[in-house]
Design a protein around this motif. Structure first.
Motif, mmCIF file in Angstrom:
data_model
loop_
_atom_site.group_PDB
_atom_site.id
_atom_site.type_symbol
_atom_site.label_atom_id
_atom_site.label_comp_id
_atom_site.label_asym_id
_atom_site.label_seq_id
_atom_site.Cartn_x
_atom_site.Cartn_y
_atom_site.Cartn_z
ATOM 1 N N LEU A 190 48.841 37.796 36.999
ATOM 2 C CA LEU A 190 49.864 38.010 38.025
ATOM 3 C C LEU A 190 49.235 38.100 39.405
ATOM 4 C CD1 LEU A 190 52.739 38.821 38.957
ATOM 5 C CD2 LEU A 190 52.136 41.181 38.395
ATOM 6 N N PHE A 191 48.226 38.953 39.542
ATOM 7 C CA PHE A 191 47.582 39.111 40.851
ATOM 8 C C PHE A 191 46.833 37.849 41.261
ATOM 9 C CE2 PHE A 191 47.917 43.731 39.824
ATOM 10 C CZ PHE A 191 48.715 44.066 40.898
ATOM 11 N N SER A 192 46.288 37.125 40.270
ATOM 12 C CA SER A 192 45.617 35.866 40.591
ATOM 13 C C SER A 192 46.594 34.878 41.218
ATOM 14 C CB SER A 192 45.002 35.270 39.325
ATOM 15 O OG SER A 192 44.392 34.031 39.599
ATOM 16 N N ASP A 193 47.802 34.765 40.669
ATOM 17 C CA ASP A 193 48.816 33.864 41.232
ATOM 18 C C ASP A 193 49.212 34.281 42.641
ATOM 19 O OD1 ASP A 193 48.811 32.411 38.905
ATOM 20 O OD2 ASP A 193 50.561 33.421 38.037
ATOM 21 N N PHE A 194 49.413 35.568 42.838
ATOM 22 C CA PHE A 194 49.863 36.019 44.154
ATOM 23 C C PHE A 194 48.736 35.996 45.184
ATOM 24 C CE2 PHE A 194 53.505 37.642 41.793
ATOM 25 C CZ PHE A 194 54.535 37.298 42.654
ATOM 26 N N ALA A 225 47.990 41.029 53.961
ATOM 27 C CA ALA A 225 48.641 40.805 52.672
ATOM 28 C C ALA A 225 47.683 40.123 51.692
ATOM 29 C CB ALA A 225 49.895 39.968 52.848
ATOM 30 N N TYR A 226 46.938 39.118 52.211
ATOM 31 C CA TYR A 226 45.973 38.409 51.364
ATOM 32 C C TYR A 226 44.881 39.356 50.875
ATOM 33 C CZ TYR A 226 41.924 35.467 50.300
ATOM 34 O OH TYR A 226 40.827 34.903 49.708
ATOM 35 N N GLN A 227 44.373 40.213 51.757
ATOM 36 C CA GLN A 227 43.318 41.148 51.373
ATOM 37 C C GLN A 227 43.818 42.184 50.363
ATOM 38 O OE1 GLN A 227 42.271 42.432 55.358
ATOM 39 N NE2 GLN A 227 40.427 41.151 55.390
ATOM 40 N N ASN A 228 45.057 42.652 50.557
ATOM 41 C CA ASN A 228 45.625 43.601 49.592
ATOM 42 C C ASN A 228 45.763 42.973 48.209
ATOM 43 O OD1 ASN A 228 45.922 45.944 51.138
ATOM 44 N ND2 ASN A 228 47.833 45.220 52.056
ATOM 45 N N ARG A 229 46.205 41.704 48.168
ATOM 46 C CA ARG A 229 46.323 41.018 46.880
ATOM 47 C C ARG A 229 44.945 40.854 46.244
ATOM 48 N NH1 ARG A 229 50.548 42.330 48.430
ATOM 49 N NH2 ARG A 229 52.399 41.048 48.855
ATOM 50 N N LEU A 231 42.375 42.840 46.696
ATOM 51 C CA LEU A 231 41.956 44.153 46.234
ATOM 52 C C LEU A 231 42.573 44.453 44.873
ATOM 53 C CD1 LEU A 231 40.455 46.801 46.871
ATOM 54 C CD2 LEU A 231 42.565 47.607 47.976
ATOM 55 N N SER A 232 43.857 44.129 44.738
ATOM 56 C CA SER A 232 44.526 44.344 43.447
ATOM 57 C C SER A 232 43.921 43.460 42.361
ATOM 58 C CB SER A 232 46.025 44.052 43.583
ATOM 59 O OG SER A 232 46.637 44.922 44.506
ATOM 60 N N LEU A 233 43.516 42.246 42.718
ATOM 61 C CA LEU A 233 42.918 41.342 41.748
ATOM 62 C C LEU A 233 41.567 41.857 41.264
ATOM 63 C CD1 LEU A 233 42.918 38.676 40.199
ATOM 64 C CD2 LEU A 233 41.906 37.579 42.224
ATOM 65 N N GLN A 235 40.624 44.975 41.107
ATOM 66 C CA GLN A 235 40.894 46.083 40.202
ATOM 67 C C GLN A 235 41.398 45.574 38.854
ATOM 68 O OE1 GLN A 235 40.338 49.450 40.615
ATOM 69 N NE2 GLN A 235 40.925 49.543 38.455
ATOM 70 N N ALA A 236 42.230 44.524 38.879
ATOM 71 C CA ALA A 236 42.740 43.948 37.638
ATOM 72 C C ALA A 236 41.605 43.337 36.818
ATOM 73 C CB ALA A 236 43.800 42.899 37.944
ATOM 74 N N ASP A 237 40.618 42.743 37.492
ATOM 75 C CA ASP A 237 39.444 42.211 36.784
ATOM 76 C C ASP A 237 38.683 43.328 36.074
ATOM 77 O OD1 ASP A 237 39.632 39.472 37.233
ATOM 78 O OD2 ASP A 237 38.717 39.626 39.214
ATOM 79 N N LEU A 238 38.544 44.463 36.763
ATOM 80 C CA LEU A 238 37.860 45.601 36.160
ATOM 81 C C LEU A 238 38.635 46.129 34.959
ATOM 82 C CD1 LEU A 238 35.688 47.802 36.090
ATOM 83 C CD2 LEU A 238 37.039 49.067 37.797
ATOM 84 N N ASP A 239 39.946 46.260 35.124
ATOM 85 C CA ASP A 239 40.778 46.747 34.020
ATOM 86 C C ASP A 239 40.711 45.801 32.822
ATOM 87 O OD1 ASP A 239 41.514 48.887 35.582
ATOM 88 O OD2 ASP A 239 43.412 48.003 36.241
ATOM 89 N N LEU A 240 40.670 44.502 33.080
ATOM 90 C CA LEU A 240 40.602 43.525 31.988
ATOM 91 C C LEU A 240 39.266 43.630 31.261
ATOM 92 C CD1 LEU A 240 41.781 41.156 30.431
ATOM 93 C CD2 LEU A 240 40.909 39.617 32.216
ATOM 94 N N THR A 241 38.193 43.809 32.007
ATOM 95 C CA THR A 241 36.879 43.953 31.386
ATOM 96 C C THR A 241 36.824 45.196 30.500
ATOM 97 O OG1 THR A 241 35.781 42.835 33.242
ATOM 98 C CG2 THR A 241 34.406 44.210 31.825
#
Length: 472
Positions: A190-194, A225-229, A231-233, A235-241
């Motif tokens: 999701l974050f990758s797309d956004f 907005a791009y930087q916030n997305r 940042l979320s990505l 964190q999502a990479d860390l959560d996935l790992t």
């Protein structure tokens, strides 16, 4: 994208690891949930431990059957001093224990010597005997050997139910790890797309600002907005790992070899289409729930059965012990040719404690233990019934929530598309697009969260019903 079996996933992992190359798998590999559970059930150490519980019960049953094994006993003693044979005594006995405490015996004696006890005097060729010993009060209807075997059979049934519960628990925990991995993967995608959308918007606004069509401040807002997305990505990479490593705790191969998933392996995003079939809960209506056949209640039922046997044994100890024994004696082993009822050896044994304090105390303790487990079974049955009702209600509620949030996401998508179209005509702003996009992201995250909760509720139903999939 192509779906391959988990065996190929692990083969690729080990091939690349052992060869020491940096080769990456080009195709994305999807790990099927049902196949994943199959490997957990077959290879996980806890699942193997669960099978040991049943193996121990079978060994205990075999051991208890040994109490009824025929026995051969030989007692030989000799004494010789100053060239004088004091005695030479041989006693050989063959015993056959039977179910109701009756024991069949066959015996051979051959004794000689200068100082032999007169009562041991037998014919020169020895003396044969065949007889029976019977308890007529304590030990007839139930005895230690009989009780041990009956309790071992009850323990085997209890161990079977306990094993099913242990395997069910590990499959439930493994399912939760898979769902968490799926959640982390969906959020990452999701974050990758956004991030891609925000980057494209930032580049477009930047070009428009350089051409004088947009204010410079719009580029700052688009960049934020791009930087916030981004940042979320991250964190999502860390959560996935972390989720992938947690899932790896349940992945093993034969010979107790642990497996760590590669980053190229992904969960099956279409899991919700076959989750019922994978967990074998499809078609299981609340009205069809057979509470008495639940492994937890079956385990307590077998435990009660064992305690009832123990109570019967303790009650039998209150009776006096009266043992009758009769042995037919003959000089030849052929009984048909030498049967003479005048040659026999018989006896009576009587034993009875006057106050029976130990026996009465043991019986009271046995009754208390039995009543305690009976209370536990009643309480467990009610808790189980209410828990099943609660889980069924949770599944239905989350299904409704899932449908609602899916419609909400669709509406937010429509709003964002409309706002993007207005922005292309110059009738909107970056702020409004970012606001619409943030609302859509929140709704999508909520959608993923509700979907995972729904899957977890399915797994709870699987655990509560204590299903042990047979075709994994």
């Amino acid at each position: 994208m192509r779906i391959v079996s988990i065996k190929i996933v692990w083969f690729c992992f080990f091939f690349n690891s052992l060869s020491g190359t940096s080769q990456t798998v080009q195709d994305t590999l999807v790990m099927n949930f049902k196949e994943y559970l199959g490997y957990v059930k077959k290879y996980h150490p806890v699942a193997k431990q669960a099978n040991l519980v049943l193996n121990n019960a079978e060994a205990n049953l075999l051991k208890s059957r040994g109490g009824f094994d025929p026995k051969l006993e030989v007692d030989y003693s000799q004494k010789e001093f100053k060239e004088t044979e004091y005695y030479d005594i041989l006693n050989a006995t063959f015993k056959i224990p039977t179910w109701f405490g009756i024991e069949l015996k066959g015996k051979f004696e051959q004794n000689e010597g200068v100082y032999l006890n007169p009562e041991r005097t037998v014919p020169d060729d020895g003396l044969y005997s065949a007889g029976i010993s019977v308890p007529v009060a304590q030990g007839l209807l139930i005895n230690d050997r009989m009780a041990t075997l009956k309790k071992a059979k009850a323990f085997e049934g209890q161990s079977q139910a306990d094993r099913d519960l242990l395997i069910n628990d590990i499959l439930f925990e493994a399912s939760l790890a898979y769902f968490n991995w799926l959640k982390a993967y969906q959020e990452r995608m999701l974050f990758s797309d956004f991030v891609d959308n925000a980057f494209q918007r930032f580049q477009g606004v930047k070009r428009s600002a350089e051409a004088g069509d947009k204010a410079i401040i719009d580029t700052v807002e688009a960049k934020i907005a791009y930087q916030n997305r981004n940042l979320s990505l991250v964190q999502a990479d860390l959560d996935l790992t972390k989720a992938r490593l947690e899932l790896s705790n349940y992945l093993w191969l034969g010979n107790n070899i642990p497996v760590e998933l590669r980053a190229s392996v992904i969960p099956d995003v279409a899991l919700e289409n076959y989750i019922d079939q994978a967990l074998q809960i499809n078609g299981r209506l609340l009205s069809d729930f057979d509470q008495e056949n639940h492994p937890k209640l079956r385990s307590l039922g077998f435990k009660i059965e064992g305690l009832e046997i123990d109570k019967r044994l303790k009650a039998n100890k209150l009776l006096p012990y009266i043992g009758l024994e009769y042995n037919f004696l003959t000089e030849t082993p052929d009984v048909t040719d030498s049967f003479n009822t005048a040659n026999y050896k018989a006896g009576l044994t009587f034993n009875f404690p006057l106050f029976l304090r130990k026996e009465r105390g043991d019986l009271r303790l046995a009754k208390n233990k039995l009543q305690d487990v009976e209370y536990e079974r009643l309480s467990t049955a009610l808790q189980l019934k209410n828990k099943v009702l609660a889980v069924y209600a949770e599944v239905e509620s989350l299904q409704d929530q899932n449908d609602l949030i899916t419609n909400i996401v669709q509406d937010y998508v429509a709003l964002l598309n409309a706002e993007t179209r207005k922005f292309s005509f110059g009738e909107s702003s970056v702020f409004l697009i970012n606001s619409r996009e943030k609302s859509l992201i929140d709704a999508r995250l909520k959608n993923i969260q509700v979907q995972i909760k729904w899957l977890e509720a399915k797994a709870k139903l699987f655990k509560t019903l204590a299903i042990n999939p047979t075709d994994l």
